[in-house]
Motif scaffolding. Structure first.
Motif, PDB file in Angstrom:
ATOM      1  N   ALA A 109      -0.480  -6.778 -11.628  1.00 22.26           N
ATOM      2  CA  ALA A 109       0.376  -7.767 -12.326  1.00 22.26           C
ATOM      3  C   ALA A 109      -0.160  -8.929 -12.564  1.00 22.26           C
ATOM      4  CB  ALA A 109       0.974  -8.136 -10.532  1.00 22.26           C
ATOM      5  N   GLU A 110      -1.135  -9.382 -12.588  1.00 17.32           N
ATOM      6  CA  GLU A 110      -1.921 -10.509 -12.534  1.00 17.32           C
ATOM      7  C   GLU A 110      -2.321 -10.627 -14.579  1.00 17.32           C
ATOM      8  OE1 GLU A 110      -6.108 -13.317 -12.123  1.00 17.32           O
ATOM      9  OE2 GLU A 110      -5.464 -11.836 -11.337  1.00 17.32           O
ATOM     10  N   ARG A 111      -2.739  -9.380 -14.551  1.00 23.75           N
ATOM     11  CA  ARG A 111      -3.280  -8.778 -15.956  1.00 23.75           C
ATOM     12  C   ARG A 111      -2.060  -9.003 -17.464  1.00 23.75           C
ATOM     13  NH1 ARG A 111      -8.083  -4.870 -14.543  1.00 23.75           N
ATOM     14  NH2 ARG A 111      -9.817  -5.849 -14.423  1.00 23.75           N
ATOM     15  N   TYR A 115      -1.517  -9.861 -20.916  1.00 18.14           N
ATOM     16  CA  TYR A 115      -1.420  -8.606 -21.687  1.00 18.14           C
ATOM     17  C   TYR A 115      -0.585  -7.771 -21.666  1.00 18.14           C
ATOM     18  CZ  TYR A 115      -6.373 -10.774 -21.739  1.00 18.14           C
ATOM     19  OH  TYR A 115      -7.126 -11.658 -21.085  1.00 18.14           O
ATOM     20  N   ASP A 116      -0.638  -6.430 -22.869  1.00 20.85           N
ATOM     21  CA  ASP A 116       0.210  -6.230 -23.030  1.00 20.85           C
ATOM     22  C   ASP A 116      -0.419  -4.749 -22.153  1.00 20.85           C
ATOM     23  OD1 ASP A 116       3.447  -7.026 -23.158  1.00 20.85           O
ATOM     24  OD2 ASP A 116       2.574  -6.949 -25.260  1.00 20.85           O
ATOM     25  N   PHE A 117       0.273  -3.738 -22.026  1.00 16.55           N
ATOM     26  CA  PHE A 117      -0.425  -2.229 -21.667  1.00 16.55           C
ATOM     27  C   PHE A 117       0.338  -0.844 -21.791  1.00 16.55           C
ATOM     28  CE2 PHE A 117      -2.313  -5.291 -18.051  1.00 16.55           C
ATOM     29  CZ  PHE A 117      -3.766  -4.209 -17.892  1.00 16.55           C
ATOM     30  N   THR A 151     -18.195  -5.545 -10.366  1.00  9.07           N
ATOM     31  CA  THR A 151     -18.221  -6.638 -11.801  1.00  9.07           C
ATOM     32  C   THR A 151     -17.067  -7.568 -11.401  1.00  9.07           C
ATOM     33  OG1 THR A 151     -16.860  -5.063 -12.779  1.00  9.07           O
ATOM     34  CG2 THR A 151     -18.761  -4.947 -13.453  1.00  9.07           C
ATOM     35  N   ILE A 152     -17.094  -8.743 -11.522  1.00 10.72           N
ATOM     36  CA  ILE A 152     -16.170  -9.846 -11.513  1.00 10.72           C
ATOM     37  C   ILE A 152     -14.669 -10.104 -11.314  1.00 10.72           C
ATOM     38  CG2 ILE A 152     -15.696 -12.413 -11.701  1.00 10.72           C
ATOM     39  CD1 ILE A 152     -17.825 -12.080  -9.778  1.00 10.72           C
ATOM     40  N   THR A 153     -14.942  -9.489 -13.195  1.00  9.80           N
ATOM     41  CA  THR A 153     -12.714  -8.843 -12.980  1.00  9.80           C
ATOM     42  C   THR A 153     -12.278  -8.056 -13.457  1.00  9.80           C
ATOM     43  OG1 THR A 153     -13.599  -8.576 -15.711  1.00  9.80           O
ATOM     44  CG2 THR A 153     -13.693 -10.972 -15.392  1.00  9.80           C
ATOM     45  N   SER A 154     -13.042  -7.355 -12.512  1.00  7.28           N
ATOM     46  CA  SER A 154     -12.311  -6.089 -12.257  1.00  7.28           C
ATOM     47  C   SER A 154     -11.246  -5.864 -11.134  1.00  7.28           C
ATOM     48  CB  SER A 154     -13.216  -5.088 -12.061  1.00  7.28           C
ATOM     49  OG  SER A 154     -14.075  -4.934 -10.575  1.00  7.28           O
ATOM     50  N   ASN A 155     -10.304  -4.936 -11.062  1.00  6.06           N
ATOM     51  CA  ASN A 155      -9.518  -4.695 -10.107  1.00  6.06           C
ATOM     52  C   ASN A 155     -10.278  -4.143  -8.920  1.00  6.06           C
ATOM     53  OD1 ASN A 155      -9.716  -2.246 -11.834  1.00  6.06           O
ATOM     54  ND2 ASN A 155      -8.980  -1.295 -10.153  1.00  6.06           N
TER      55      ASN A 155
END
Length: 262
Positions: A109-111, A115-117, A151-155
């Motif tokens: 939800a944050e991404r 951004y678009d998926f 990894t810091i920014t991973s889900n």
């Protein structure tokens, strides 16, 4: 004072022109990509079985690599892979370093706010991995107050934080597992397929899975916002690749199971 006014006016006009050019570029991204003849793709290259290098030839291979190649073929262009560490991949979209990232990016939800998926092309489950002699962690809830290498920014880092884990930043899965083995981290979280592939290459690894999430993790192609034409084109490509069995074939080739379907 007049000079300051003129300078300010020029600056405003320059910024406006840049913003307009950026908006136009985003709107015509598919047209630009086709004109250039290549789709620039951000990718790790160190994340088997999804993106990695063949030991014998050093060729970039993997499930995501071939999915990306198939998408590019559907668009009528050549894929151009640019390798980078995970934490730089999504940031690279903001800087325009690549057109998209195809590297098991989890849909969150944050991404989605930024951004678009596309439609998902991978469905997996998260697992908690610890040393084989660790009996103190048996559930996701047991991560509370423990350290988890991610990894810091991973889900997966976000999932660990949700359960109260203290995140130790790493550059990728292999480093995360090694920290667990070295007792420098209590656990790491990743998808079940990645760990199964790791065990095939490292059957003597003193690690184990102690918990599996019941939630399905969806991974999709990620794009900067407001690129509807490109988003629609890649969605169409993925739909065709799913319908003709290509995604299933590639999944079976690299993972020995079909993760392209829920």
């Amino acid at each position: 004072m007049k000079k300051l006014f003129v300078f300010g006016l020029v600056l405003v006009l320059a910024v406006s022109a840049f913003a307009g050019a950026k908006k136009e570029s985003a709107a015509n991204s598919l047209e630009r990509i086709k004109a250039a003849g290549e789709l620039v793709i951000g990718i790790e290259g160190t994340y088997p079985p999804y993106t990695y290098h063949d030991a014998a030839t050093n060729k970039l291979i993997g499930y995501d690599v071939e999915v990306a190649e198939a998408i590019a073929a559907k668009l009528g262009v050549t894929p151009k892979f640019v390798e980078s560490k995970w934490d730089s991949l999504i940031i690279g979209l903001d800087s325009g370093l690549w057109d998209t990232v195809i590297n098991q990016v989890g849909v969150t939800a944050e991404r989605k706010e930024k951004y678009d998926f596309t439609v998902p092309y991978t469905y997996t489950h998260g697992v908690v991995i610890v040393r084989a002699d660790n009996d103190g962690i048996k559930t996701f809830e047991d991560l509370n107050g423990k350290s988890s290498a991610q990894t810091i920014t991973s889900n997966w880092a976000q999932l660990g934080e949700r359960y109260g884990a203290k995140i130790i930043g790493t550059d990728g899965f292999n480093e995360s597992v090694q920290l667990v083995i070295d007792r420098r981290a209590d656990a790491t979280i990743n998808d079940d397929v990645t760990f199964a592939d790791y065990l095939k290459e490292h059957p003597e690894s003193p690690t184990k899975v102690v918990a599996t999430s019941t939630d399905v993790t969806e991974s999709a192609v990620i794009l900067a916002k407001n690129q509807k034409e490109l988003l629609d084109a890649i969605n169409k490509a993925l739909s065709e690749l799913s319908a003709d069995g290509t995604l299933t074939r590639l999944s079976q080739k690299y993972l020995n199971l079909d993760v392209s379907k829920r």
